[in-house]
Design a protein around this motif. Structure first.
Motif: not given
Length: 432
Positions: A171, A173-174, A295-296, A301, A304, A376-377, A380
């Motif tokens: 995941d 983002q998290n 993937n991030l 997040a 930043k 997309d990034a 963030y």
């Protein structure tokens, strides 16, 4: 004195001739001819594909601007910097030079680069469709010395089949650093491989770790380290040691066997994850039949921690007699859609959102994934770090040396933290 003059002229002539075809022979300087035609010299490093499309862009620019003649000068990475140095000493740099984050501070502080702010402010270089975070990487002491050729973002590239076999999902983002450590261990156990490639060189990944904790690697003026608490250093390397003990993380001697992209762990199938800049995805995807995803990275997040990294810069030299025309070429490279159909993000994902939109139908599947990831990034990212200060190369070499000692358990992370701070403080203190 005569011998010195002959030497400098010879060096300049060799550099010009090294990269140019017989129809584009270089000269010892730039200026205006008797017929009013402006001559610009442009220099860059890279491989043959980059040379080829850049030459085509130059031809496009000359066709649209018949009063301008552009003399290209190019070389591979090592030769480029060797040849640029004597030109700088002779005050005979090309009008536009491709510049790297590791050298831009050095050239700027010696007064060899022009502040591009006025050309952005007056619209000569149009930034209407460009995220302002994309430009901060070329700013030194409030002056814009480098205009990014394109952006990339740090990523974790995954082998989807290995993730499925281990029964894990990312995941982006998290997920946390603890999640990353647990996932890497599960991947190693399930696949009989490393869970992740080594986070090497440390000068990329330790600063990122610090940013996830709200800290910076360097202080604002580049005279010392930016983080005060050495426990951050200790925690970072303890995480890596834990993964080494779990056989989920390779030691530096294993990493040393990787000589190029074709040897990368993700390509060889010897690791399920690889930390890399997003623009590397295309090469990895081309070199393996395994399905890959971008993937991030963990904990990006909260503070930043991600930023749009300039892959490289265009800089205008202070000795140029045609700075405005040089700025117009940078604008053309940045914003012209037909030119960017030739580039296709090879120097980084284009800065202009309009260019990115126009290129969507021109991209391969892997190129499209990179473009989409970077786009997309952007929601963030925070501001890019300023260019590394003078002495940073020595600091980073020192950091990598200590990382190796720690991972081979020659010293503890606590000892490494203290000794690294002492040596880095001495190196950066010379900037005071």
């Amino acid at each position: 004195m005569k011998k010195l003059l002959v030497f400098l002229i010879t060096i300049t002539f060799i550099f010009t001739m090294a990269g140019c075809s017989s129809s584009n022979q270089g000269s010892s300087g730039s200026g205006s001819s008797k017929d009013g035609k402006i001559t610009l010299r442009i220099a860059w490093w890279g491989g043959q594909p980059r040379h080829d499309y850049t030459m085509k862009i130059i031809e496009m620019y000359e066709k649209e601007n018949p009063n301008v003649k552009i003399e290209p000068e190019f070389a591979n990475w090592d030769d480029y910097w060797k040849k640029l140095a004597p030109m700088a000493a002779a005050n005979n740099l090309p009008d536009i030079i491709q510049m790297d984050t590791s050298y831009i501070s050095q050239y700027a502080e010696k007064g060899q680069l022009t502040d591009l702010t006025k050309y952005v402010d007056d619209g000569t270089i149009n930034t209407d469709n460009i995220d302002e975070n994309s430009l901060t990487g070329g700013i030194i002491k409030d002056k814009l010395y480098g205009f990014s050729t394109g952006s990339t973002v740090l990523s974790v590239i995954s082998n989807d089949q290995m993730l499925e076999k281990a029964g894990v999902e990312i995941d982006g983002q998290n997920w946390t650093w603890d999640d990353f450590s647990d996932i890497a261990t599960k991947l190693a156990n399930a696949n009989g491989t490393y869970g992740t490639n080594p986070m090497y060189p440390a000068d990329i990944f330790f600063p990122y770790y610090l940013k996830t904790k709200g800290e910076q690697f360097y202080n604002e003026d580049g005279t010392g380290l930016g983080y005060k608490d050495d426990q951050l250093f200790v925690d970072y390397f303890n995480m890596q040691l834990k993964l080494v003990d779990a056989k989920a993380f390779p030691t530096p001697d294993v990493q040393a066997q990787v000589k190029g992209s074709e040897d990368d762990f993700i390509v060889k199938g010897t690791a399920a994850l690889t930390w890399n800049w997003a623009n590397q995805y295309r090469m990895f995807d081309d070199l393996t039949e395994n399905p890959l995803s971008i993937n991030l990275p963990p904990e990006q997040a909260t503070n930043k921690a991600l930023y749009l990294r300039p892959t490289m810069f265009w800089s205008i030299t202070e000795n140029s007699k045609h700075k405005e025309e040089a700025a117009k070429f940078i604008d053309f490279y940045t914003n012209n859609i037909e030119a960017n159909k030739l580039i296709k993000g090879e120097r980084g994902v284009p800065l202009s959102s309009e260019v990115v939109k126009a290129l969507q139908g021109e991209l391969t599947e892997s190129e499209a994934k990179i473009f989409q990831y970077v786009e997309d990034a952007k929601q963030y990212v925070g501001p890019a770090d300023p260019p590394a200060p003078v002495g940073s190369a020595e600091v980073m070499k020192t950091l990598d040396d200590f990382a190796e000692k720690i991972l081979f358990k020659a010293i503890t992370p606590k000892e490494g933290a203290e000794q690294f701070r002492e040596q880095a403080t001495e190196i950066l203190g010379r900037n005071k």
